[in-house]
Design a protein around this motif. Sequence first.
Motif, PDB file in Angstrom:
ATOM      1  N   LYS A 246       0.824  -1.214   0.000  1.00  0.00           N
ATOM      2  CA  LYS A 246       0.000   0.000   0.000  1.00  0.00           C
ATOM      3  C   LYS A 246       0.860   1.266   0.000  1.00  0.00           C
ATOM      4  N   GLY A 247       0.595   2.127  -0.992  1.00  0.00           N
ATOM      5  CA  GLY A 247       1.273   3.414  -1.082  1.00  0.00           C
ATOM      6  C   GLY A 247       2.709   3.343  -1.577  1.00  0.00           C
ATOM      7  N   ARG A 248       3.177   2.186  -1.990  1.00  0.00           N
ATOM      8  CA  ARG A 248       4.587   2.027  -2.371  1.00  0.00           C
ATOM      9  C   ARG A 248       4.752   1.959  -3.890  1.00  0.00           C
ATOM     10  N   ARG A 249       5.971   2.240  -4.309  1.00  0.00           N
ATOM     11  CA  ARG A 249       6.365   2.074  -5.698  1.00  0.00           C
ATOM     12  C   ARG A 249       7.112   0.748  -5.789  1.00  0.00           C
ATOM     13  N   VAL A 250       6.609  -0.123  -6.622  1.00  0.00           N
ATOM     14  CA  VAL A 250       7.009  -1.537  -6.587  1.00  0.00           C
ATOM     15  C   VAL A 250       7.699  -1.924  -7.884  1.00  0.00           C
ATOM     16  N   LEU A 251       8.797  -2.659  -7.746  1.00  0.00           N
ATOM     17  CA  LEU A 251       9.496  -3.256  -8.880  1.00  0.00           C
ATOM     18  C   LEU A 251       9.379  -4.772  -8.768  1.00  0.00           C
ATOM     19  N   ASP A 252       8.661  -5.377  -9.716  1.00  0.00           N
ATOM     20  CA  ASP A 252       8.413  -6.818  -9.730  1.00  0.00           C
ATOM     21  C   ASP A 252       9.319  -7.462 -10.774  1.00  0.00           C
ATOM     22  N   LEU A 309      18.823  -4.740 -13.482  1.00  0.00           N
ATOM     23  CA  LEU A 309      19.027  -4.175 -12.140  1.00  0.00           C
ATOM     24  C   LEU A 309      20.308  -3.348 -12.046  1.00  0.00           C
ATOM     25  N   PRO A 310      21.460  -3.847 -12.538  1.00  0.00           N
ATOM     26  CA  PRO A 310      22.664  -3.005 -12.494  1.00  0.00           C
ATOM     27  C   PRO A 310      22.500  -1.696 -13.270  1.00  0.00           C
ATOM     28  N   GLU A 311      21.744  -1.726 -14.382  1.00  0.00           N
ATOM     29  CA  GLU A 311      21.499  -0.498 -15.139  1.00  0.00           C
ATOM     30  C   GLU A 311      20.814   0.552 -14.273  1.00  0.00           C
ATOM     31  N   LEU A 312      19.829   0.124 -13.492  1.00  0.00           N
ATOM     32  CA  LEU A 312      19.092   1.061 -12.642  1.00  0.00           C
ATOM     33  C   LEU A 312      19.980   1.613 -11.536  1.00  0.00           C
ATOM     34  N   VAL A 313      20.850   0.761 -10.991  1.00  0.00           N
ATOM     35  CA  VAL A 313      21.759   1.219  -9.934  1.00  0.00           C
ATOM     36  C   VAL A 313      22.718   2.261 -10.473  1.00  0.00           C
ATOM     37  N   LYS A 314      23.206   2.063 -11.687  1.00  0.00           N
ATOM     38  CA  LYS A 314      24.251   2.920 -12.257  1.00  0.00           C
ATOM     39  C   LYS A 314      23.713   4.199 -12.893  1.00  0.00           C
ATOM     40  N   SER A 315      22.405   4.226 -13.199  1.00  0.00           N
ATOM     41  CA  SER A 315      21.859   5.386 -13.901  1.00  0.00           C
ATOM     42  C   SER A 315      20.586   5.868 -13.233  1.00  0.00           C
ATOM     43  N   LYS A 316      20.665   7.031 -12.587  1.00  0.00           N
ATOM     44  CA  LYS A 316      19.470   7.607 -11.957  1.00  0.00           C
ATOM     45  C   LYS A 316      18.430   8.000 -13.006  1.00  0.00           C
ATOM     46  N   ALA A 317      18.904   8.404 -14.171  1.00  0.00           N
ATOM     47  CA  ALA A 317      17.976   8.770 -15.238  1.00  0.00           C
ATOM     48  C   ALA A 317      17.175   7.543 -15.691  1.00  0.00           C
ATOM     49  N   ARG A 318      17.880   6.421 -15.844  1.00  0.00           N
ATOM     50  CA  ARG A 318      17.212   5.179 -16.235  1.00  0.00           C
ATOM     51  C   ARG A 318      16.230   4.738 -15.155  1.00  0.00           C
ATOM     52  N   LEU A 319      16.640   4.879 -13.890  1.00  0.00           N
ATOM     53  CA  LEU A 319      15.774   4.511 -12.768  1.00  0.00           C
ATOM     54  C   LEU A 319      14.500   5.346 -12.783  1.00  0.00           C
ATOM     55  N   LYS A 320      14.650   6.657 -13.002  1.00  0.00           N
ATOM     56  CA  LYS A 320      13.481   7.531 -13.042  1.00  0.00           C
ATOM     57  C   LYS A 320      12.583   7.188 -14.229  1.00  0.00           C
ATOM     58  N   GLU A 321      13.220   6.867 -15.362  1.00  0.00           N
ATOM     59  CA  GLU A 321      12.477   6.499 -16.567  1.00  0.00           C
ATOM     60  C   GLU A 321      11.599   5.276 -16.334  1.00  0.00           C
ATOM     61  N   GLU A 322      12.068   4.354 -15.490  1.00  0.00           N
ATOM     62  CA  GLU A 322      11.337   3.119 -15.212  1.00  0.00           C
ATOM     63  C   GLU A 322      10.324   3.261 -14.083  1.00  0.00           C
ATOM     64  N   GLY A 323      10.235   4.453 -13.503  1.00  0.00           N
ATOM     65  CA  GLY A 323       9.229   4.683 -12.470  1.00  0.00           C
ATOM     66  C   GLY A 323       9.775   4.710 -11.065  1.00  0.00           C
ATOM     67  N   GLY A 324      11.092   4.633 -10.921  1.00  0.00           N
ATOM     68  CA  GLY A 324      11.704   4.665  -9.611  1.00  0.00           C
ATOM     69  C   GLY A 324      11.870   6.072  -9.081  1.00  0.00           C
ATOM     70  N   PRO A 325      12.440   6.202  -7.889  1.00  0.00           N
ATOM     71  CA  PRO A 325      12.939   5.125  -7.011  1.00  0.00           C
ATOM     72  C   PRO A 325      11.798   4.212  -6.507  1.00  0.00           C
ATOM     73  N   PHE A 326      12.184   2.965  -6.232  1.00  0.00           N
ATOM     74  CA  PHE A 326      11.245   1.965  -5.734  1.00  0.00           C
ATOM     75  C   PHE A 326      11.492   1.715  -4.250  1.00  0.00           C
ATOM     76  N   MET A 358      19.138  -4.582  -3.180  1.00  0.00           N
ATOM     77  CA  MET A 358      19.411  -3.862  -1.937  1.00  0.00           C
ATOM     78  C   MET A 358      20.037  -2.496  -2.198  1.00  0.00           C
ATOM     79  N   ARG A 359      20.865  -2.399  -3.224  1.00  0.00           N
ATOM     80  CA  ARG A 359      21.482  -1.115  -3.563  1.00  0.00           C
ATOM     81  C   ARG A 359      20.444  -0.124  -4.110  1.00  0.00           C
ATOM     82  N   LEU A 360      19.383  -0.639  -4.694  1.00  0.00           N
ATOM     83  CA  LEU A 360      18.322   0.228  -5.212  1.00  0.00           C
ATOM     84  C   LEU A 360      17.379   0.725  -4.132  1.00  0.00           C
TER      85      LEU A 360
END
Length: 428
Positions: A246-252, A309-326, A358-360
């Motif tokens: 509930k209320g969270r941003r989820v990466l499945d 997963l490593p792509e998201l850790v290394k790139s904040k832009a990519r993480l944001k593009e995917e809907g993160g932070p999670f 865990m790094r994400l």
Amino acid sequence: MKQARPYPKATITKKAARTLAQGYLWVFEGEVESIAPAAGGRPVENGAIVDLFEENGTWQGAGLLSEESKIRVRVLSKNANDRFDEGFWRRRILWAWEHRKAVMGARSLPGAEPDTNCCRILFSEADGVPGLIVDRYEDVLVAQVGTYGMELRKEMLFPLILDVLRSDGQKIRGIYERADSPARRLEGLDLHKGWWKEPGVPTPDNARVMAQENGLLFDLDIENSQKTGFFLDQKYNRRAVRELAKGRRVLDCFSHVGPFGLNAAAGGAEFVRCVDISDTAIALAQENARLNHLDDRMDFTCANVVEYLPELVKSKARLKEEGGPFDLIILDPPAFTKSRSAVAHAKKGYREINEWAMRLLPRGGYLATCSCSRFMTTRLLEEAIAEAAHNANVQLKQIELRQQAPDHPILWGMPDTHYLDFLTFQIV
């Protein structure tokens, strides 16, 4: 044993006798010293029932012979009074169905379908039917026959299964065979799939099933999806994720057709990103989101999670593009090993994906992670997760250690029946 027995006599080693006494139900090729024909000279045949005797003449049980498999005999019974007639098999099937009703019948979510509408009806050794798995998806049964002995008996067993369920008021329109596992070749069996032809009953015209689980609709392709069409063993673990979402941003991650992600969205998640390497699975996940009117809070990516997963850790832009932070990440990978010899490599894989997750995650975020390999024991999985936490420089607060749903029972003494571990943590 004094009474005459009509079965061939297999003499087994002392080591095999010891493991049988501890509850193990397999006798391996190298543990069978000899097999003698039954009294009267009836020849030993592949798939036949054989009696097991220790070298000193002590009867140890009776089981199904597989002449081409390294698992040479699968024990059926340690009761010398059992006779392996139709009544014996009916009792096994009835006991299994009654067990499902007992452990799942009262656990349905309010207003949702009965949990027994979609569940595993028969789980091989754990239900005393070694080599046979039967899953139920609403009014369709999907059967996997994995041994020569069960293949010989399926024309008797399938009608018994249907009769037990229908006699209890369950509406079942047919049995679909998924006899396409490569493991069948180890038994000398061919590979095929399709509707089993029930005498006098028309064969269903397609292999799509609209199934409900935890109050959610899933459009299942039982002909082409993995295993029997769905992963029923995670039913209650998906509810555990729903309670955290509930209320969270989820990466499945490794989302398959979306059951974890959909449960998170149904639990009130703000946003859910589902990721799977299969474009077919992603397409079905999108359809399932639409079916449940959850597509406005879900999005989907076809990618290899090990690289993603490593792509998201290394790139904040990519993480944001995917809907993160999670702040909730789910890891439900396929089995990283199907043999004991590859466990070290598998452990490394589990460690790496958990470390990236865990790094994400921020402090206070949640991780749901699991292994579905019977060779990756609970201890080894916990070690891999602990190493990941050390490398990621985080501390874990355990919420739960869960296992497969009770329709996939774990038989003590038979560790092969325990294959799924599911853990949830908070990052602190």
